[in-house]
Scaffold this active site. Structure first.
Site, PDB file in Angstrom:
ATOM      1  N   PHE A  34       0.825  -1.213   0.000  1.00  0.00           N
ATOM      2  CA  PHE A  34       0.000   0.000   0.000  1.00  0.00           C
ATOM      3  C   PHE A  34       0.856   1.258   0.000  1.00  0.00           C
ATOM      4  O   PHE A  34       0.409   2.313   0.428  1.00  0.00           O
ATOM      5  CB  PHE A  34      -0.955   0.005   1.203  1.00  0.00           C
ATOM      6  CG  PHE A  34      -1.637  -1.315   1.446  1.00  0.00           C
ATOM      7  CD1 PHE A  34      -2.502  -1.849   0.493  1.00  0.00           C
ATOM      8  CD2 PHE A  34      -1.395  -2.052   2.597  1.00  0.00           C
ATOM      9  CE1 PHE A  34      -3.113  -3.073   0.693  1.00  0.00           C
ATOM     10  CE2 PHE A  34      -1.997  -3.284   2.806  1.00  0.00           C
ATOM     11  CZ  PHE A  34      -2.860  -3.793   1.848  1.00  0.00           C
ATOM     12  N   GLY A  36       0.618   0.806 -11.392  1.00  0.00           N
ATOM     13  CA  GLY A  36       1.146   0.671 -12.744  1.00  0.00           C
ATOM     14  C   GLY A  36       1.785  -0.656 -13.093  1.00  0.00           C
ATOM     15  O   GLY A  36       2.206  -0.855 -14.236  1.00  0.00           O
ATOM     16  N   GLY A  81      -0.053  -8.663  -3.221  1.00  0.00           N
ATOM     17  CA  GLY A  81      -1.454  -9.033  -3.057  1.00  0.00           C
ATOM     18  C   GLY A  81      -2.249  -8.643  -4.290  1.00  0.00           C
ATOM     19  O   GLY A  81      -3.440  -8.934  -4.423  1.00  0.00           O
ATOM     20  N   THR A  82      -1.556  -7.990  -5.205  1.00  0.00           N
ATOM     21  CA  THR A  82      -2.189  -7.445  -6.397  1.00  0.00           C
ATOM     22  C   THR A  82      -2.592  -8.501  -7.411  1.00  0.00           C
ATOM     23  O   THR A  82      -3.430  -8.257  -8.270  1.00  0.00           O
ATOM     24  CB  THR A  82      -1.186  -6.503  -7.074  1.00  0.00           C
ATOM     25  OG1 THR A  82       0.078  -7.200  -7.114  1.00  0.00           O
ATOM     26  CG2 THR A  82      -0.996  -5.247  -6.273  1.00  0.00           C
ATOM     27  N   GLU A  90      -5.513   1.405  -7.027  1.00  0.00           N
ATOM     28  CA  GLU A  90      -5.805   2.466  -6.060  1.00  0.00           C
ATOM     29  C   GLU A  90      -7.138   3.148  -6.335  1.00  0.00           C
ATOM     30  O   GLU A  90      -7.689   3.829  -5.486  1.00  0.00           O
ATOM     31  CB  GLU A  90      -4.659   3.485  -6.073  1.00  0.00           C
ATOM     32  CG  GLU A  90      -3.382   2.833  -5.575  1.00  0.00           C
ATOM     33  CD  GLU A  90      -2.121   3.637  -5.838  1.00  0.00           C
ATOM     34  OE1 GLU A  90      -1.820   4.499  -5.017  1.00  0.00           O
ATOM     35  OE2 GLU A  90      -1.439   3.371  -6.836  1.00  0.00           O
TER      36      GLU A  90
END
Ligand code: FES
Ligand code: FES
Lengths: 197, 728
Positions: B232, B502, B460-461, B695
């Site tokens: 984050f 990104g 975690g993306t 985000e």
């Protein structure tokens, strides 16, 4: 099934330096610090508990929490430390079938206890229905809270008290997921609940 | 296998390891001879450490070393190389903020290190720290930006001329990332080569920062961050604890593990700055904007950090207006380093401007969705560029329909269900959506699988799965045939860090390029290798399709081909450029949030009961992980609106520096969330057309909650979080 293992791309040197890391049989794991502790006999406590079905005799410093013993001495690192204060649920394991936060559980109090961790949940190589359900519903992102969520959910389902989504949300609220996979967690618990009946 | 996995539901390839507890995070490594470190933090807000008594700690059992400013260990300042903090840990006795690292105790067990650290005492000379934005502001501005219509002298003049004006001032205290995995570092030296296991959003950047602070060649540091328990933003820089851990491990000649306690994390790995913002809107009575001004005062710690700029990613790019001015000021405070936190400026910025828009809707009597459509921008209001692709109007309309926006009570505090007041609110989401440079390596292997590697990170993306999906798509193979690799600084240089939403938009093009080159390399090997059945053919006559190489009637799978040639693998590495941020297009992702809340008439208890959001993000690579990211962002917005706040006390102590007092959303705070996205690939961003989304969900969602609370109660809370005491 795609394989992503911790040894992917690892050099031989790195592998050597980490030998022993992935050992799973408790009996073969060296107990780090045991020698040093032996010098300090007066403060020690002898405990015999069963961890994931294996009788595990230990001599512990009375300050040692179940969480730290699992992670640092038994090398069962699936159980995570998120806060060490009972505030996050990442360290949830089962003691005698009940969920507990292992960071607030002193090993010295666990003589004769039966401890189950995330490593002991599945039946061999087959995933436990909850583990599969967490994958199916994307009940995690970074995965750090996940062992605690799954252990908590297993106990919640066992209890039989959580049936509706709202009950599951309430019962699972001791397990924080900062990635905020909550909707997936609720769906996963619902799926596993039906399969585990 | 001919159906592309792009955009479909693909289960996380790292799922089985994560649900069984076998995915190793930084603190899970146990190299032989491991010892443990525990940090000591300053307990005054500003001053000097006069002396530290370490005698008891040194005499405690198992203690190997105690490092303090007085018995330090050399660390080099790497601030210029993108460090977060401008000082160097343990190199002087200055205390710059409360909670700064002033010591490290190393012992043979965790318990002994922790207990010995508690035996260290420190004497300080202290002065009063600057901790209050209000008392220390207004800050200094890096330069206001404005566009005024011809003949208009100033933004104030434009506002004064407007028939309707709104002035909204909102504020929030510090917020924290609270990644579930505490920052941890396990440092292992072998000769002069360091392997560092730590969570990281960009292992390659991390390695170079650590190398710089140790004074060694970058090639001497390998950072392994295959599994990272959330970032984050907090895992972009290499923080002091990692540098200290690496340096102490070298000095002691032992592998060392340092894990921060949860409380220590609140001052050592960055936080979102406290911020006050004022938005002024001037509009015609039909709601069309005449002028918009957005000003802010945020912290800039004396030790440096991330400058919180809430207007440039929101007001400056959101609505059409002939007159606009943004002024984002920074106030010097003696607080811990600030750092980017999910939607770093955009989340607070959107709360300000989207709250102001709701007030304008109330004042003019125009529906909030209609008001936004009337002010729809096809160009950046401040920069003037066209958007690469924008379907925000569809997001509003589809979202309103899915949510049932037409059932919104028009008058605030007009709908009840027993003792519960019911309200609905909406807000816009916007977040930059370009792409940066990246690199990837693709390797056909003689076991029939394909390695797809990139020096990025999965916090975690879903990056593990993104690599597999992108490779499978480009090569026409099943996802299961892909072996993704990431989270290792030793992968080809130039990997995209997991920052600014990104990583996916940047990395997929690199994987596609590397796949094309790997195919070319495979065909070249096939015609050049004497043991190949294609030997001697013109490469132009040899085709690759779905894992098979063929020419005329000859055809062979790549596994058999590699085996026939006696070659274990054929690979290619490609680097791809990013998109020029100053180019002709503005890249933004968009969305519309709709929220329903229930507020108890007597207790003020607030429950979010429904949430619908519709997004325009270009192409979605993996529906499953994209949904989770968007939902996660929305839940962060709920937390930002209702829970998350860490006020600072005059002595520099954070009042809520633990997980019992710093509240983040838990399961019971979160209703079912309806997330939907439009399917409009962005033709300008890349061939695949994917913009970022990690985000986006967090931008505007807090405002949607706040606007719903206003609709339910008639009470506008401008100081976050919206707690029940403010509604009674
Ligand atoms: S680590 Fe035990 S509850 Fe957080
Ligand atoms: S999956 Fe990251 S904290 Fe739950």
């Amino acid at each position: 099934m795609p394989v992503v293992t911790q040894s992917e791309g690892m050099s031989r040197r790195e592998l050597l330096s980490r030998s022993g890391v992935v050992a799973t049989a408790v009996a073969t794991v060296p107990l780090i610090g045991a020698d040093a502790l032996a010098e300090e006999a007066p403060g020690e406590v002898g405990v015999r508990m069963t961890v994931n079905g294996t009788v595990t005799p230990l001599t512990v410093d009375p300050r040692e929490t179940l969480l730290d013993v699992l992670r640092e001495r038994l090398r069962l690192t699936g159980t995570k430390k998120g806060c060490d204060r009972g505030q996050c649920g990442a360290c949830t394991v089962h003691v005698d079938g009940e969920r507990v936060v292992s960071c607030l559980t002193l090993v010295a109090t666990l003589g004769g206890a039966r401890v189950t961790t995330i490593e002991g949940l599945a039946d061999g190589d087959r995933l436990h229905p909850l583990q599969q359900a967490f994958i199916d519903h994307d009940g995690f992102q970074c995965g750090f809270c996940t062992p605690g969520q799954i252990m908590s959910a297993a106990a919640v389902i066992e209890d039989g008290r959580a049936r509706t989504d709202d009950q599951i949300r309430e019962q699972m609220s001791g397990n924080i997921c900062r990635c905020s996979a909550y909707p997936g967690i609720v769906a996963a618990v619902q799926q596993a609940r039906k399969e585990m009946r | 296998m001919s159906v592309s996995p792009i955009g479909r539901e693909t289960a996380r390839v790292d799922g089985p390891l994560k649900v069984t507890g076998r995915a190793p995070y930084a603190a899970d490594y146990h190299p032989d001879g491991l010892v443990y470190g525990h940090l000591i933090l300053a307990t005054v807000g500003r001053g000097t450490v006069r002396e530290m008594d370490v005698s008891l700690a040194e005499a405690a059992p198992g203690v190997l070393a105690v490092y303090t400013p007085f018995r330090s260990i050399r660390i080099i300042n790497d601030f210029a190389g993108r460090g977060a903090e401008n000082y160097t840990v343990l190199q002087d006795t200055t205390v710059r903020f409360r909670g700064q690292i002033i010591g490290l105790v190393v012992a043979d067990t965790l318990e002994r290190a922790r207990d010995a650290a508690a035996l260290v005492t420190a004497e300080y000379t202290s002065t009063t720290p600057r901790t209050s934005l209000a008392d220390s502001g207004p800050g200094t501005s890096p330069g206001a930006e404005q566009v005024l219509a011809p003949g208009v002298g100033s933004i104030d003049e434009a506002l004064a001329s407007a028939p309707v004006t709104i002035t909204t001032t909102v504020s929030q205290h510090a917020q924290h990332h609270v990644a579930m995995e505490p920052h941890a570092t396990t440092a292992v030296w072998q000769d002069d080569q360091l392997t560092l296991y730590c969570g990281s959003q960009g292992p390659q950047r991390h390695a170079s920062a650590i190398a710089a602070s140790l004074g060694v060649e970058p090639a001497k540091v390998r950072v392994i961050a295959r599994y990272t328990g959330g970032g984050f933003g907090s895992r972009v820089p290499a923080w002091n604890e990692a540098k200290l851990c690496a340096a102490a491990a070298r000095a002691l000649g032992r592998p060392l593990k340092v894990v921060l306690t949860r409380e220590q994390l609140f001052t050592t790995v960055g936080h979102r700055s406290a911020v006050r913002q004022t938005v002024r809107l001037g509009a015609e009575s039909d709601g069309r904007l005449i002028a918009l001004s957005h000003e802010s005062d945020a912290e800039m710690p004396a030790v440096a950090g991330w400058p919180l700029m809430p207007a440039e990613g929101t007001s400056a790019v959101l609505y059409r207006t002939p007159n606009i001015r943004i002024d984002q000021r920074l106030v010097t405070l003696d607080t811990p380093s600030t750092w980017a936190m999910r939607g770093p400026g955009e989340a607070p910025g959107a709360f300000a401007v989207e709250t102001a828009f709701d007030e304008l809707a109330t004042r003019t009597g125009i529906d909030p969705v209609e008001l936004r459509l009337r002010n729809y921008a096809v160009r950046e209001p401040l920069g003037g560029r066209r958007f690469s692709s924008k379907y925000l109007d569809q997001c509003y309309r589809v979202g309103a329909m899915r949510f049932g926006w037409d059932r919104r009570p028009r008058r605030p505090r007009s709908r009840t269900d027993g003792d519960w007041l019911i309200g609905m609110g909406m807000a816009t989401a916007i977040y930059q959506g370009g792409r940066g440079s990246s690199s990837a390596r693709v390797q056909f292997r003689d076991d029939g699988r394909v390695t797809v590697a990139s020096g990025t990170s999965d916090i975690g993306t879903g990056a593990w799965t993104m690599l597999a999906v992108a490779g499978a798509d480009a090569l026409g193979l099943p996802v299961a045939a892909m072996v993704p690799e990431l989270g290792d600084s030793a992968l080809p240089p130039g990997g995209s860090a997991a920052v600014g939403s990104g990583a996916t938009a940047s990395t997929v093009p690199a994987v596609q390029a590397a796949c094309r080159s790997a195919v070319t390399a495979l065909i070249r090997a096939a015609v050049e290798n004497p043991r190949s059945p294609f030997h001697g053919l013109d490469p132009a006559d040899v085709r690759y399709r779905q894992g098979r190489v063929s020419s005329g009637r000859r055809s062979m799978g790549f596994r058999d081909l590699l085996r026939a040639m006696g070659v274990p693998d054929v690979q290619a590495v490609e680097n791809t450029e990013g998109i020029d941020r100053d180019g002709p297009y503005a890249f933004q992702s968009f969305g519309a949030h709709f929220c329903e809340v229930r507020v108890h008439r007597l207790t003020g208890d607030i429950r979010v009961s429904r949430f619908t959001s519709v997004f325009d993000v270009g192409t979605v690579i993996n529906a499953r992980t994209a949904r989770s990211q968007l939902i996660g962002g929305i839940i962060w917005g709920i937390g930002g609106a209702l829970l998350e706040s860490d006020p600072i006390e005059p002595d520099g102590r954070y009042a809520a520096a633990n997980m019992a007092d710093y509240l983040v959303p838990v399961n019971a705070d979160v209703p079912a969330i309806d997330v939907h996205w439009l399917d409009h690939p962005d033709p300008q961003v890349s061939e695949v057309g994917a913009r970022g989304l990690g985000e986006l969900g967090n931008v505007g969602s807090a405002a949607a909650v706040g606007n719903a609370v206003f609709n339910a109660t008639g009470i506008r809370v401008r100081d976050l979080p919206i707690t029940l005491d403010k509604l009674l």
